[in-house]
Write an enzyme that holds these catalytic residues in place. Structure first.
Site, PDB file in Angstrom:
ATOM      1  CG  PHE A 126       4.940  25.962 -18.689  1.00 58.98           C
ATOM      2  CD1 PHE A 126       5.665  26.779 -17.824  1.00 58.98           C
ATOM      3  CD2 PHE A 126       5.242  26.018 -20.038  1.00 58.98           C
ATOM      4  CE1 PHE A 126       6.656  27.633 -18.298  1.00 58.98           C
ATOM      5  CE2 PHE A 126       6.241  26.859 -20.528  1.00 58.98           C
ATOM      6  CZ  PHE A 126       6.942  27.673 -19.653  1.00 58.98           C
ATOM      7  CG  ASP A 196       5.947  19.541 -19.775  1.00 53.05           C
ATOM      8  OD1 ASP A 196       7.162  19.388 -19.564  1.00 53.05           O
ATOM      9  OD2 ASP A 196       5.468  20.543 -20.352  1.00 53.05           O
ATOM     10  CE1 TYR A 221      14.355  25.811 -21.702  1.00 53.42           C
ATOM     11  CE2 TYR A 221      14.148  24.607 -23.765  1.00 53.42           C
ATOM     12  CZ  TYR A 221      13.581  25.369 -22.766  1.00 53.42           C
ATOM     13  OH  TYR A 221      12.253  25.672 -22.821  1.00 53.42           O
ATOM     14  CE  LYS A 222      12.411  24.984 -18.635  1.00 53.94           C
ATOM     15  NZ  LYS A 222      10.973  24.679 -18.693  1.00 53.94           N
ATOM     16  NE  ARG A 370      10.807  29.920 -11.691  1.00 50.23           N
ATOM     17  CZ  ARG A 370      10.873  29.316 -12.869  1.00 50.23           C
ATOM     18  NH1 ARG A 370      10.209  28.194 -13.073  1.00 50.23           N
ATOM     19  NH2 ARG A 370      11.596  29.821 -13.848  1.00 50.23           N
TER      20      ARG A 370
HETATM   21  C1  PLP Z   1      10.209  25.227 -19.813  1.00 50.17           C
HETATM   22  C2  PLP Z   1       8.941  24.494 -20.057  1.00 50.17           C
HETATM   23  C3  PLP Z   1       8.506  24.230 -21.370  1.00 50.17           C
HETATM   24  C4  PLP Z   1       9.272  24.804 -22.518  1.00 50.17           C
HETATM   25  O1  PLP Z   1       8.773  24.522 -23.756  1.00 50.17           O
HETATM   26  P1  PLP Z   1       9.632  24.863 -25.059  1.00 50.17           P
HETATM   27  O2  PLP Z   1       8.703  24.645 -26.156  1.00 50.17           O
HETATM   28  O3  PLP Z   1      10.792  23.885 -25.046  1.00 50.17           O
HETATM   29  O4  PLP Z   1      10.119  26.263 -24.941  1.00 50.17           O
HETATM   30  C5  PLP Z   1       7.383  23.450 -21.524  1.00 50.17           C
HETATM   31  N1  PLP Z   1       6.688  22.978 -20.460  1.00 50.17           N
HETATM   32  C6  PLP Z   1       7.075  23.246 -19.191  1.00 50.17           C
HETATM   33  C7  PLP Z   1       6.308  22.695 -18.054  1.00 50.17           C
HETATM   34  C8  PLP Z   1       8.206  24.020 -18.960  1.00 50.17           C
HETATM   35  O5  PLP Z   1       8.582  24.292 -17.717  1.00 50.17           O
END
Ligand code: PLP
Length: 397
Positions: A126, A196, A221-222, A370
């Site tokens: 990511f 992660d 938040y997911k 997705r």
């Molecule tokens: C959504 C997501 C994030 C989000 O990071 P924030 O700092 O909370 O916005 C980080 N890593 C992955 C793999 C994600 O899918």
């Protein structure tokens, strides 16, 4: 129970022990929400908990709420999250964002391996992970190696590697990395691992203790439905706590915050990953959202996730076999997260057409559609209808 007709899917929904959990959510009528992997919906317990935080905790109790609960929320919510990821209650803290937490963990982990200079990750990790890794490495004199695939990752493991940082469930394809094997390979090479779990927590089984994991982060938040910008979580194995020095040394992570001392001394345990005052209203929203999980059997939840994604694949099989659409996720349900990626040259246009029909999905570069199949509220009939809509759009193209 086969699900080859809409009626069969509806019967399956009627028999689903998780079906009544959907009633906790305030979903708008007339849409099929397949974006719970990006922003989980509002739940009634979450709304009520925020209202209580506003009206009573802030409105009436004012400053007294800090000692009477707010101060402990980052740790208390960490305790509540622990069972979702196979951690011990004292190993999880809710704080900051995933991005900030990755930075804290990378620096803290690198300091445990002072004679090693390399961080290994995947090149398709990511983006925020890649960005933070690069800067954390630049600041600490480390070097990041971006491996192409698992073979290259394992190959790269030598005595120069301090740590590996990987996403457990790939945000594009939903492919799940073998946590136990990679953690073991890293440990055998003397390296640490940061996982992660952004697309894992609340959607797929995770057992950090069984994997002997060192560190993890993820967002709430997911699939946890904690609300927009809900605070992230940090996991660090208890065996490492005493040695950890994270770089954002704010007063909330101090051993005696109300001693107002001139020099920093880390709090004991996971609390040392705190930095500054937490956004309490967001913590309240997450606290309420977690009530929904208390009512849920996790085994049944993860099983439903797998059944939903298999149903979607089965329904789209004619498009795959005729080459009109490509499956961008693994076929093996045991290495697949809770969303499905489809690939099509016109992915962006298909996402827009689906949205016009009330089926909310998203587009990811270069050609991914997705579909998040959050098992708390997505119904089998929703998957049937979404597959139907896709078939009509792609078939007509
Ligand atoms: C959504 C997501 C994030 C989000 O990071 P924030 O700092 O909370 O916005 C980080 N890593 C992955 C793999 C994600 O899918």
């Amino acid at each position: 129970m086969s699900m080859t007709t809409r009626e069969e899917c509806q019967r399956r929904d009627a028999a689903d022990p998780l079906a009544r959990v959907r009633d906790y959510f305030l979903l708008p009528e007339g849409i099929i929400y397949l974006l719970g992997n990006s922003l989980g919906p509002l739940s009634i317990p979450s709304a009520q908990r925020v209202k209580h935080a506003l009206d009573v905790e802030w409105g009436e109790q004012l400053l007294r709420s800090w000692p009477d609960g707010w101060w402990d929320l980052p740790v208390a919510l960490g305790r509540r999250l622990a069972r979702l990821i196979g951690a011990r209650p004292e190993e999880v803290l809710v704080t900051d964002s995933t991005s900030v937490d990755i930075f804290k963990l990378v620096v803290a982990a690198a300091r445990l391996r002072p004679n090693r200079r390399v961080i290994v990750t995947y090149e398709n990790n990511f983006p925020t992970d890649l960005y933070i890794l690069d800067e954390a490495a630049a600041l600490t004199g480390l070097e990041v190696r971006r491996a192409k695939d698992r073979g290259a990752l394992i190959e790269a493991l030598d005595e120069s590697v301090a740590l590996i940082e990987l996403t457990h469930v790939d945000y594009r394809t939903a492919e799940m990395a073998p946590m136990v094997e990679i953690t073991k390979a890293a440990h055998d090479a003397g390296a640490l691992v940061i996982w992660d779990l952004a697309h894992s927590i609340g959607a797929v089984p995770v057992d950090l203790s069984a994997a002997d994991a060192d560190f993890a982060v993820g967002c709430t938040y997911k699939y946890l439905n904690g609300g927009p910008g809900a605070p992230a979580f940090v996991f660090a194995a208890a065996r490492l706590h005493d040695e950890l020095h994270q770089p954002l040394t704010g007063w909330h992570g101090h051993a005696r915050p109300f001693g107002f001392e001139p020099t920093y001394e880390p709090a004991s345990g996971i609390r040392r990953f705190s930095t500054g005052s937490p956004p309490i209203l967001s913590y309240a929203a997450l606290d309420g959202a977690l009530d929904v999980f208390e009512a849920v059997d996790l085994g049944a939840l993860f099983e439903k996730s797998r059944t939903l994604s298999q149903l979607l694949i089965d329904r789209l099989e004619p498009l795959f076999s005729s080459g009109r659409l490509e499956l961008g996720s693994p076929r093996d349900v045991m290495v697949r997260g809770s969303h499905i990626a489809l690939r099509h040259a016109n992915a962006g246009a298909i996402v827009a057409q689906l949205e016009a029909q009330g089926v909310l999905t998203d587009f990811r570069d270069p050609d991914y559609i997705r579909l998040g199949l959050a098992p708390l509220f997505v119904r089998y009939a929703d998957v049937f209808d979404a597959a139907d809509a896709i078939t009509k759009i792609v078939g007509a193209a």
